[in-house]
Design a protein around this motif. Sequence first.
Motif, mmCIF file in Angstrom:
data_model
loop_
_atom_site.group_PDB
_atom_site.id
_atom_site.type_symbol
_atom_site.label_atom_id
_atom_site.label_comp_id
_atom_site.label_asym_id
_atom_site.label_seq_id
_atom_site.Cartn_x
_atom_site.Cartn_y
_atom_site.Cartn_z
ATOM 1 N N PHE A 188 -6.914 -1.565 -0.209
ATOM 2 C CA PHE A 188 -6.972 -1.187 -1.616
ATOM 3 C C PHE A 188 -8.098 -0.187 -1.840
ATOM 4 N N LEU A 189 -8.018 0.507 -2.953
ATOM 5 C CA LEU A 189 -9.018 1.492 -3.334
ATOM 6 C C LEU A 189 -10.357 0.826 -3.624
ATOM 7 N N ASP A 231 -10.651 1.473 1.657
ATOM 8 C CA ASP A 231 -10.734 2.772 2.311
ATOM 9 C C ASP A 231 -10.121 3.818 1.397
ATOM 10 N N TYR A 232 -10.187 5.073 1.812
ATOM 11 C CA TYR A 232 -9.539 6.111 1.033
ATOM 12 C C TYR A 232 -8.050 6.147 1.360
ATOM 13 N N VAL A 233 -7.270 6.774 0.493
ATOM 14 C CA VAL A 233 -5.816 6.650 0.552
ATOM 15 C C VAL A 233 -5.242 7.121 1.883
ATOM 16 N N THR A 234 -5.651 8.296 2.348
ATOM 17 C CA THR A 234 -5.072 8.841 3.576
ATOM 18 C C THR A 234 -5.263 7.886 4.745
ATOM 19 N N LEU A 256 0.195 -4.172 3.257
ATOM 20 C CA LEU A 256 0.362 -3.672 1.891
ATOM 21 C C LEU A 256 -0.873 -2.876 1.504
ATOM 22 N N CYS A 257 -0.667 -1.878 0.624
ATOM 23 C CA CYS A 257 -1.790 -1.075 0.147
ATOM 24 C C CYS A 257 -1.679 -0.857 -1.351
ATOM 25 N N GLY A 283 -9.771 13.865 0.925
ATOM 26 C CA GLY A 283 -9.000 12.788 1.548
ATOM 27 C C GLY A 283 -8.876 11.568 0.668
ATOM 28 N N TYR A 284 -9.801 11.406 -0.275
ATOM 29 C CA TYR A 284 -9.707 10.312 -1.229
ATOM 30 C C TYR A 284 -8.700 10.678 -2.321
ATOM 31 N N GLY A 285 -7.933 9.681 -2.754
ATOM 32 C CA GLY A 285 -6.932 9.943 -3.782
ATOM 33 C C GLY A 285 -7.536 10.456 -5.069
#
Length: 318
Positions: A119-120, A149-152, A165-166, A219-221
Amino acid sequence: MTYDSSSPPFAPAEVDPQSAAARLAPQLAQFAAVARLEHVTQAAQLLGMPQPTLSRAVARLEAELGVQLLSREGRTVRLTRAGRLLLGGVERALAELERGAEAARAEADPAAGRVAFGFLHTMGTDAVPALLRDFRAEHPKVRFQLVQDYVTAMLERLRAGELDLCLVSPLPDAPDLTARVLDEQRLYLTVPADHRLAGRRRIRLAEVADEPFVAVEEGYGLRAITDGFCAEAGFAPRITFEGEEAETLRGLVAAGLGVALLPPSLVPRPGVVDLEVSAPRTRRAIGLAWATGRPLTPPVAAFRDFVLSRRGRLLEHD
Protein backbone atom coordinates in the motif's frame (compact mmCIF):
# COMPACT_ATOMS: atom_id res chain seq x y z
CA MET A 1 7.86 -61.60 -1.50
CA THR A 2 11.16 -59.97 -0.67
CA TYR A 3 13.49 -57.76 -2.63
CA ASP A 4 15.07 -59.44 -5.68
CA SER A 5 18.67 -58.25 -5.70
CA SER A 6 19.43 -59.85 -9.08
CA SER A 7 19.90 -56.79 -11.25
CA PRO A 8 22.12 -55.57 -14.08
CA PRO A 9 25.85 -55.13 -13.34
CA PHE A 10 26.53 -51.94 -11.41
CA ALA A 11 28.51 -50.02 -14.00
CA PRO A 12 28.90 -46.31 -13.29
CA ALA A 13 26.10 -44.44 -15.01
CA GLU A 14 26.46 -41.07 -16.66
CA VAL A 15 24.15 -38.70 -14.79
CA ASP A 16 23.21 -35.18 -15.81
CA PRO A 17 23.62 -33.27 -12.52
CA GLN A 18 21.01 -30.72 -13.54
CA SER A 19 18.25 -33.28 -14.05
CA ALA A 20 19.20 -36.23 -11.83
CA ALA A 21 17.19 -35.04 -8.84
CA ALA A 22 14.06 -34.59 -10.93
CA ARG A 23 14.44 -38.03 -12.51
CA LEU A 24 15.16 -39.81 -9.26
CA ALA A 25 12.70 -38.10 -6.93
CA PRO A 26 9.87 -40.71 -7.10
CA GLN A 27 12.34 -43.63 -6.80
CA LEU A 28 14.10 -42.02 -3.85
CA ALA A 29 10.88 -41.83 -1.84
CA GLN A 30 10.17 -45.49 -2.68
CA PHE A 31 13.70 -46.48 -1.73
CA ALA A 32 13.32 -44.70 1.62
CA ALA A 33 10.18 -46.69 2.41
CA VAL A 34 11.96 -49.98 1.68
CA ALA A 35 15.00 -48.89 3.69
CA ARG A 36 12.94 -47.93 6.73
CA LEU A 37 10.98 -51.20 6.83
CA GLU A 38 13.77 -53.42 5.47
CA HIS A 39 11.06 -55.35 3.67
CA VAL A 40 9.91 -54.79 0.07
CA THR A 41 6.48 -56.38 0.44
CA GLN A 42 5.59 -54.32 3.50
CA ALA A 43 6.89 -51.17 1.83
CA ALA A 44 4.81 -51.89 -1.27
CA GLN A 45 1.71 -52.29 0.88
CA LEU A 46 2.49 -49.01 2.66
CA LEU A 47 2.93 -47.22 -0.66
CA GLY A 48 -0.14 -48.83 -2.22
CA MET A 49 1.74 -50.26 -5.20
CA PRO A 50 2.51 -53.79 -6.47
CA GLN A 51 5.60 -55.36 -4.95
CA PRO A 52 7.21 -56.20 -8.35
CA THR A 53 6.78 -52.56 -9.41
CA LEU A 54 8.54 -51.39 -6.28
CA SER A 55 11.35 -53.92 -6.75
CA ARG A 56 11.91 -52.72 -10.30
CA ALA A 57 11.89 -49.08 -9.15
CA VAL A 58 14.65 -49.73 -6.60
CA ALA A 59 16.61 -51.71 -9.18
CA ARG A 60 16.36 -48.81 -11.63
CA LEU A 61 17.61 -46.45 -8.92
CA GLU A 62 20.60 -48.69 -8.30
CA ALA A 63 21.32 -48.85 -12.01
CA GLU A 64 21.01 -45.09 -12.32
CA LEU A 65 23.43 -44.48 -9.45
CA GLY A 66 25.76 -47.33 -10.33
CA VAL A 67 25.84 -48.73 -6.78
CA GLN A 68 24.08 -51.50 -4.84
CA LEU A 69 21.87 -49.99 -2.15
CA LEU A 70 20.22 -53.07 -0.64
CA SER A 71 21.38 -56.62 0.03
CA ARG A 72 19.11 -59.59 0.51
CA GLU A 73 19.16 -61.42 3.83
CA GLY A 74 16.51 -64.11 3.91
CA ARG A 75 13.08 -62.52 3.61
CA THR A 76 14.36 -59.09 4.48
CA VAL A 77 16.78 -56.59 2.96
CA ARG A 78 19.62 -54.66 4.51
CA LEU A 79 21.16 -51.35 3.54
CA THR A 80 24.64 -51.44 2.09
CA ARG A 81 27.08 -48.72 3.13
CA ALA A 82 26.15 -46.79 -0.02
CA GLY A 83 22.49 -47.30 0.82
CA ARG A 84 22.95 -45.85 4.31
CA LEU A 85 24.69 -42.80 2.86
CA LEU A 86 21.90 -42.27 0.36
CA LEU A 87 19.16 -42.80 2.93
CA GLY A 88 20.57 -40.04 5.15
CA GLY A 89 20.38 -37.56 2.29
CA VAL A 90 16.95 -38.77 1.21
CA GLU A 91 15.55 -38.49 4.73
CA ARG A 92 16.80 -34.91 5.02
CA ALA A 93 15.40 -34.05 1.60
CA LEU A 94 12.02 -35.59 2.37
CA ALA A 95 11.86 -33.75 5.71
CA GLU A 96 12.61 -30.47 3.91
CA LEU A 97 9.93 -31.24 1.34
CA GLU A 98 7.44 -31.92 4.11
CA ARG A 99 8.31 -28.61 5.74
CA GLY A 100 7.81 -26.88 2.39
CA ALA A 101 4.48 -28.62 1.86
CA GLU A 102 3.34 -27.66 5.35
CA ALA A 103 4.36 -24.04 4.74
CA ALA A 104 2.42 -24.05 1.47
CA ARG A 105 -0.66 -25.45 3.21
CA ALA A 106 -0.35 -22.90 6.00
CA GLU A 107 -0.07 -20.08 3.45
CA ALA A 108 -3.45 -20.98 1.96
CA ASP A 109 -5.23 -21.88 5.20
CA PRO A 110 -8.60 -20.06 5.04
CA ALA A 111 -8.54 -19.31 8.75
CA ALA A 112 -4.86 -18.60 9.38
CA GLY A 113 -3.19 -18.11 6.00
CA ARG A 114 -1.06 -15.17 4.95
CA VAL A 115 -1.81 -12.10 2.83
CA ALA A 116 1.04 -10.10 1.29
CA PHE A 117 -0.44 -6.62 1.05
CA GLY A 118 1.24 -3.55 -0.41
CA PHE A 119 0.00 0.00 0.00
CA LEU A 120 0.95 3.64 -0.42
CA HIS A 121 2.83 5.39 2.36
CA THR A 122 -0.02 7.90 2.65
CA MET A 123 -2.49 5.07 3.33
CA GLY A 124 -0.50 3.70 6.25
CA THR A 125 -1.52 6.18 8.92
CA ASP A 126 -5.26 5.56 8.99
CA ALA A 127 -6.94 3.82 6.05
CA VAL A 128 -4.91 0.59 6.11
CA PRO A 129 -4.90 0.17 9.92
CA ALA A 130 -8.69 0.61 9.88
CA LEU A 131 -9.06 -2.01 7.12
CA LEU A 132 -6.88 -4.50 9.00
CA ARG A 133 -8.67 -3.91 12.30
CA ASP A 134 -12.11 -4.47 10.79
CA PHE A 135 -11.02 -7.51 8.75
CA ARG A 136 -9.29 -9.14 11.72
CA ALA A 137 -12.49 -8.77 13.73
CA GLU A 138 -13.93 -11.47 11.45
CA HIS A 139 -10.70 -13.32 10.60
CA PRO A 140 -8.57 -13.03 13.74
CA LYS A 141 -5.91 -15.58 12.75
CA VAL A 142 -5.12 -14.44 9.22
CA ARG A 143 -1.53 -13.20 9.02
CA PHE A 144 -0.31 -10.21 7.01
CA GLN A 145 2.94 -9.23 5.38
CA LEU A 146 2.69 -5.45 4.96
CA VAL A 147 4.75 -3.58 2.37
CA GLN A 148 4.85 0.20 1.93
CA ASP A 149 6.46 1.34 -1.29
CA TYR A 150 5.98 3.51 -4.34
CA VAL A 151 3.55 2.36 -7.02
CA THR A 152 6.01 1.18 -9.67
CA ALA A 153 7.91 -1.02 -7.23
CA MET A 154 4.73 -2.50 -5.75
CA LEU A 155 3.33 -3.38 -9.17
CA GLU A 156 6.59 -5.08 -10.09
CA ARG A 157 6.38 -7.16 -6.93
CA LEU A 158 2.72 -7.88 -7.63
CA ARG A 159 3.61 -9.20 -11.08
CA ALA A 160 6.43 -11.28 -9.60
CA GLY A 161 4.05 -12.90 -7.10
CA GLU A 162 5.76 -11.35 -4.07
CA LEU A 163 2.58 -9.40 -3.27
CA ASP A 164 -1.02 -10.60 -3.45
CA LEU A 165 -2.83 -7.26 -3.39
CA CYS A 166 -1.87 -3.60 -3.68
CA LEU A 167 -3.63 -0.41 -2.64
CA VAL A 168 -2.40 2.06 -5.25
CA SER A 169 -2.87 5.38 -7.01
CA PRO A 170 -2.93 5.89 -9.91
CA LEU A 171 -4.52 2.61 -10.92
CA PRO A 172 -2.57 0.47 -13.40
CA ASP A 173 -3.93 0.10 -16.93
CA ALA A 174 -2.40 -3.19 -18.05
CA PRO A 175 -3.93 -6.50 -19.18
CA ASP A 176 -1.90 -8.53 -16.68
CA LEU A 177 -3.28 -6.56 -13.74
CA THR A 178 -6.85 -6.09 -12.53
CA ALA A 179 -7.72 -2.90 -10.63
CA ARG A 180 -10.90 -1.62 -9.01
CA VAL A 181 -11.51 1.94 -7.84
CA LEU A 182 -12.33 2.14 -4.13
CA ASP A 183 -12.48 5.83 -3.39
CA GLU A 184 -11.34 9.31 -4.38
CA GLN A 185 -9.00 11.43 -2.28
CA ARG A 186 -8.78 15.20 -2.49
CA LEU A 187 -5.29 16.68 -2.84
CA TYR A 188 -4.70 20.09 -1.31
CA LEU A 189 -2.11 22.69 -2.12
CA THR A 190 0.00 22.86 1.02
CA VAL A 191 1.74 26.21 1.54
CA PRO A 192 3.81 27.76 4.36
CA ALA A 193 1.73 29.51 7.03
CA ASP A 194 3.25 32.87 6.03
CA HIS A 195 2.71 32.35 2.31
CA ARG A 196 1.02 35.10 0.32
CA LEU A 197 -1.95 32.79 -0.39
CA ALA A 198 -2.24 31.28 3.11
CA GLY A 199 -5.31 33.38 3.98
CA ARG A 200 -7.32 32.02 1.06
CA ARG A 201 -9.71 29.06 1.30
CA ARG A 202 -9.32 27.93 -2.29
CA ILE A 203 -7.15 28.78 -5.27
CA ARG A 204 -6.54 27.82 -8.87
CA LEU A 205 -3.39 25.75 -9.32
CA ALA A 206 -2.17 28.12 -12.04
CA GLU A 207 -1.74 30.78 -9.34
CA VAL A 208 1.40 28.99 -8.09
CA ALA A 209 2.91 28.23 -11.49
CA ASP A 210 6.02 30.27 -10.63
CA GLU A 211 6.42 28.85 -7.11
CA PRO A 212 9.06 26.23 -6.18
CA PHE A 213 7.51 22.80 -5.51
CA VAL A 214 8.54 19.99 -3.21
CA ALA A 215 7.40 16.55 -4.33
CA VAL A 216 7.95 12.83 -3.95
CA GLU A 217 10.58 11.21 -6.14
CA GLU A 218 10.10 10.01 -9.71
CA GLY A 219 8.32 6.63 -9.80
CA TYR A 220 5.92 7.47 -7.00
CA GLY A 221 2.28 7.67 -8.03
CA LEU A 222 1.80 11.00 -6.28
CA ARG A 223 4.62 12.49 -8.36
CA ALA A 224 2.98 11.45 -11.63
CA ILE A 225 -0.35 12.81 -10.39
CA THR A 226 1.23 16.12 -9.33
CA ASP A 227 2.93 16.51 -12.71
CA GLY A 228 -0.35 15.70 -14.44
CA PHE A 229 -2.40 18.26 -12.54
CA CYS A 230 0.23 20.96 -13.08
CA ALA A 231 0.27 20.18 -16.82
CA GLU A 232 -3.51 20.46 -16.82
CA ALA A 233 -3.11 23.91 -15.21
CA GLY A 234 -0.71 24.92 -17.96
CA PHE A 235 2.74 24.64 -16.39
CA ALA A 236 5.49 22.22 -15.41
CA PRO A 237 6.31 22.33 -11.68
CA ARG A 238 9.79 23.53 -10.72
CA ILE A 239 10.81 20.81 -8.27
CA THR A 240 13.38 22.05 -5.75
CA PHE A 241 13.32 19.21 -3.22
CA GLU A 242 12.23 15.56 -3.42
CA GLY A 243 11.26 13.18 -0.63
CA GLU A 244 9.62 9.81 -0.05
CA GLU A 245 6.81 10.57 2.41
CA ALA A 246 4.06 13.16 2.61
CA GLU A 247 4.99 14.20 6.15
CA THR A 248 8.56 14.88 5.06
CA LEU A 249 7.20 17.13 2.32
CA ARG A 250 5.05 18.96 4.86
CA GLY A 251 8.16 19.66 6.88
CA LEU A 252 9.88 21.06 3.80
CA VAL A 253 6.84 23.25 3.09
CA ALA A 254 6.79 24.47 6.71
CA ALA A 255 10.45 25.43 6.31
CA GLY A 256 9.49 27.65 3.38
CA LEU A 257 11.22 25.54 0.74
CA GLY A 258 8.25 25.26 -1.59
CA VAL A 259 4.61 24.30 -1.98
CA ALA A 260 3.20 20.81 -2.55
CA LEU A 261 0.10 18.91 -3.66
CA LEU A 262 -0.65 16.54 -0.79
CA PRO A 263 -3.46 14.45 0.67
CA PRO A 264 -4.92 15.75 3.92
CA SER A 265 -2.95 15.19 7.10
CA LEU A 266 -4.71 13.47 10.00
CA VAL A 267 -2.70 15.46 12.51
CA PRO A 268 -2.57 19.25 12.07
CA ARG A 269 0.98 20.38 11.43
CA PRO A 270 2.12 23.84 12.58
CA GLY A 271 3.60 26.05 9.91
CA VAL A 272 1.51 24.89 6.94
CA VAL A 273 -1.91 25.63 5.49
CA ASP A 274 -3.91 23.35 3.19
CA LEU A 275 -5.78 25.16 0.41
CA GLU A 276 -8.56 23.64 -1.66
CA VAL A 277 -7.82 23.72 -5.39
CA SER A 278 -10.77 24.81 -7.49
CA ALA A 279 -9.18 24.14 -10.89
CA PRO A 280 -8.25 21.59 -11.96
CA ARG A 281 -10.17 19.11 -9.82
CA THR A 282 -7.26 17.72 -7.82
CA ARG A 283 -8.54 14.34 -6.74
CA ARG A 284 -6.82 11.00 -7.12
CA ALA A 285 -8.46 7.61 -7.44
CA ILE A 286 -7.40 5.02 -4.85
CA GLY A 287 -7.88 1.42 -5.90
CA LEU A 288 -7.03 -2.21 -5.27
CA ALA A 289 -4.94 -4.18 -7.77
CA TRP A 290 -4.08 -7.86 -8.19
CA ALA A 291 -2.60 -10.09 -10.90
CA THR A 292 -5.11 -11.00 -13.61
CA GLY A 293 -5.82 -14.71 -13.81
CA ARG A 294 -3.61 -15.71 -10.87
CA PRO A 295 -5.52 -17.92 -8.42
CA LEU A 296 -5.95 -16.33 -5.02
CA THR A 297 -5.64 -18.34 -1.83
CA PRO A 298 -8.74 -18.33 0.40
CA PRO A 299 -7.37 -15.72 2.86
CA VAL A 300 -6.29 -13.43 0.00
CA ALA A 301 -9.67 -13.78 -1.73
CA ALA A 302 -11.45 -13.06 1.55
CA PHE A 303 -9.40 -9.91 2.17
CA ARG A 304 -9.83 -8.73 -1.42
CA ASP A 305 -13.59 -9.10 -1.20
CA PHE A 306 -13.62 -7.33 2.16
CA VAL A 307 -11.63 -4.37 0.82
CA LEU A 308 -13.88 -4.13 -2.25
CA SER A 309 -16.90 -4.07 0.06
CA ARG A 310 -15.50 -0.83 1.50
CA ARG A 311 -15.84 0.92 -1.85
CA GLY A 312 -16.73 4.56 -1.22
CA ARG A 313 -15.91 4.29 2.50
CA LEU A 314 -12.15 3.76 2.42
CA LEU A 315 -11.37 7.42 3.18
CA GLU A 316 -14.25 8.31 5.46
CA HIS A 317 -12.01 10.68 7.42
CA ASP A 318 -11.31 12.90 4.37
